[in-house]
Design an enzyme around this catalytic site. Sequence first.
Site, PDB file in Angstrom:
ATOM      1  N   GLU A   2      20.996  31.654  23.224  1.00 52.79           N
ATOM      2  CA  GLU A   2      19.565  31.937  23.427  1.00 52.79           C
ATOM      3  C   GLU A   2      19.398  33.426  23.663  1.00 52.79           C
ATOM      4  OE1 GLU A   2      17.251  29.840  26.354  1.00 52.79           O
ATOM      5  OE2 GLU A   2      18.310  27.953  25.974  1.00 52.79           O
ATOM      6  N   GLU A  43      22.091  25.652  30.703  1.00 53.19           N
ATOM      7  CA  GLU A  43      21.900  26.516  31.877  1.00 53.19           C
ATOM      8  C   GLU A  43      22.232  25.778  33.185  1.00 53.19           C
ATOM      9  OE1 GLU A  43      17.912  28.142  31.426  1.00 53.19           O
ATOM     10  OE2 GLU A  43      18.714  29.769  30.217  1.00 53.19           O
TER      11      GLU A  43
HETATM   12  C1  BGP Z   1      15.736  29.297  29.060  1.00 57.55           C
HETATM   13  C2  BGP Z   1      15.669  27.856  28.665  1.00 57.55           C
HETATM   14  C3  BGP Z   1      14.876  27.563  27.458  1.00 57.55           C
HETATM   15  C4  BGP Z   1      13.785  28.543  27.134  1.00 57.55           C
HETATM   16  C5  BGP Z   1      14.046  29.968  27.532  1.00 57.55           C
HETATM   17  C6  BGP Z   1      12.851  30.889  27.489  1.00 57.55           C
HETATM   18  O1  BGP Z   1      15.874  29.416  30.423  1.00 57.55           O
HETATM   19  O2  BGP Z   1      16.947  27.305  28.429  1.00 57.55           O
HETATM   20  O3  BGP Z   1      14.526  26.218  27.495  1.00 57.55           O
HETATM   21  O4  BGP Z   1      12.541  28.072  27.347  1.00 57.55           O
HETATM   22  O5  BGP Z   1      14.622  30.067  28.789  1.00 57.55           O
HETATM   23  O6  BGP Z   1      12.079  30.727  28.631  1.00 57.55           O
HETATM   24  P1  BGP Z   1      10.525  30.514  28.594  1.00 57.55           P
HETATM   25  O7  BGP Z   1      10.291  29.364  27.700  1.00 57.55           O
HETATM   26  O8  BGP Z   1      10.124  30.251  29.975  1.00 57.55           O
HETATM   27  O9  BGP Z   1       9.950  31.761  28.041  1.00 57.55           O
END
Ligand code: BGP
Length: 482
Positions: free
Chosen positions: A380, A175
């Site tokens: 993701e 990201e």
């Molecule tokens: C993205 C990241 C991840 C992950 C995901 C979900 O932005 O790359 O590391 O955590 O989001 O977010 P969260 O864990 O805050 O629910």
Amino acid sequence: MSLRDDFLWGGAVAANQYEGAWNEDGKGPSVPDHVRGGTVSAPRLWDKQIDENVYYPSHQAVDFYHHYEEDIDLMGEMGFKCFRLSINWSRIYPTGMEEEPNQKGLEFYHKVFRRCKENNIEPLVTLSHYELPWGLSEKYNGWTGREVIDHFIRYAKTCFEEYRDEVKYWLTFNEINVGMKSIGRILALGMQGKDHESMLVMNETDEERNDRFQAIHHQFVASAKAVILGHEINPDFKIGNMIAGSLSYAYTCNPEDVLMAEDQMNMNNFFCGDVQVRGHYPYYAKRYFRDHNINIRIEEGDEELLKKGTVDFYSFSYYMSSCVSADPEVTDKAGGNIFMGIKNPYLEASDWGWQIDPEGLRTYLNRVYGRYEIPLMVVENGLGAVDERSEDGKFHDTYRIDYLRKHIKAMKEAAEDGVDLMGYTMWGCVDLVSASTGEMKKRYGFIYVDRDNDGNGDFHRERKDSFYWYKKVIESNGENLD
Ligand code: BGP
């Protein structure tokens, strides 16, 4: 069939949210090891000195370090073709500045990749997933320091050479566009702020903003150099970028809203992809820099590197969409971790307020593919939810299945539209620590882990209903979504 035969089905994790063992076998502290737990209403704070009396979620996370065999075997049982994980930079170079790598750290990932191979799983490795070694953050104010490029390249070279025959797919920075927002200062760029400050720092001075863009430039150069080097070490490597997929809709058809949405798509989403795929800063950067008084140092040779070090494929995370409005009266905010906007009246939201928008995934895939025409990968996507054990002792996570089914359908439609799609790795396939809040309560997994927000639990794993569902999805290459 709408999806390729070699479609990379699987799941994704990040070392700092998953591995634990934060100071075992020579690992040094990384930036997230200094960040406390929190909630949506009480944002995570970070500490310059790690305080023994404070609970830091990354320190033990869900202990993959001691459960990797079991976890990878469970992924194998689901039929995973691909497992996206990150290498924890400070496990290999504890402060980021050593001349020689930590052998025990290297050995751990050999064991992980061997286990993947035994299960016919292809690893997809992120070199940097919000995991700057603390030593570099402290010494150089994170990526603000140009020296960090060389330290990163030494680390990347070690990984590429060491795992040359075990890993084919790589991502440079997770990201990377999170640094486009002040929210990314600490986590994405390792920039030091005031002690005990919120991780989600929202305010910054003009000078700090300038430093932030300087830091992003250094990441662009580091990413390009890594791509060039990786291809030299193994021409078969496929090296991608990784963008936090952000889709902004105009709240109304008022042309001002439409223009604003365009602008947000450029600045929040496309800016970094434009540099990493096209190999140069986009045309709209000039005006943005001028209007915001941003002056960054681009050294001789940088532009050449950006041009040469373009990525082989574009990968991204996708969780939600949001709206933008030029009307100051429209203020109803939607939740989110990074790119939050106005609520969309047509969408429902998760328990954490993230707006669920499967159609948006199809739109996003088409827009990005239309712009770059290189293979795409969803690395993701998933639903963070509270999972309650039912009376029969099981986890019936039908809401998660429903979310995933709709997104996979949208993805198949995009593939039918003609988008070249390589794969899909669902986020947090094994429950792990949330990045934005540090909670364990916010679960994404097919596999439940016994661990709570305060660090209680014995880490044992259990299959949820979604586990069996995803197994069927993979078996049928996405045809059976029932
Ligand atoms: C993205 C990241 C991840 C992950 C995901 C979900 O932005 O790359 O590391 O955590 O989001 O977010 P969260 O864990 O805050 O629910």
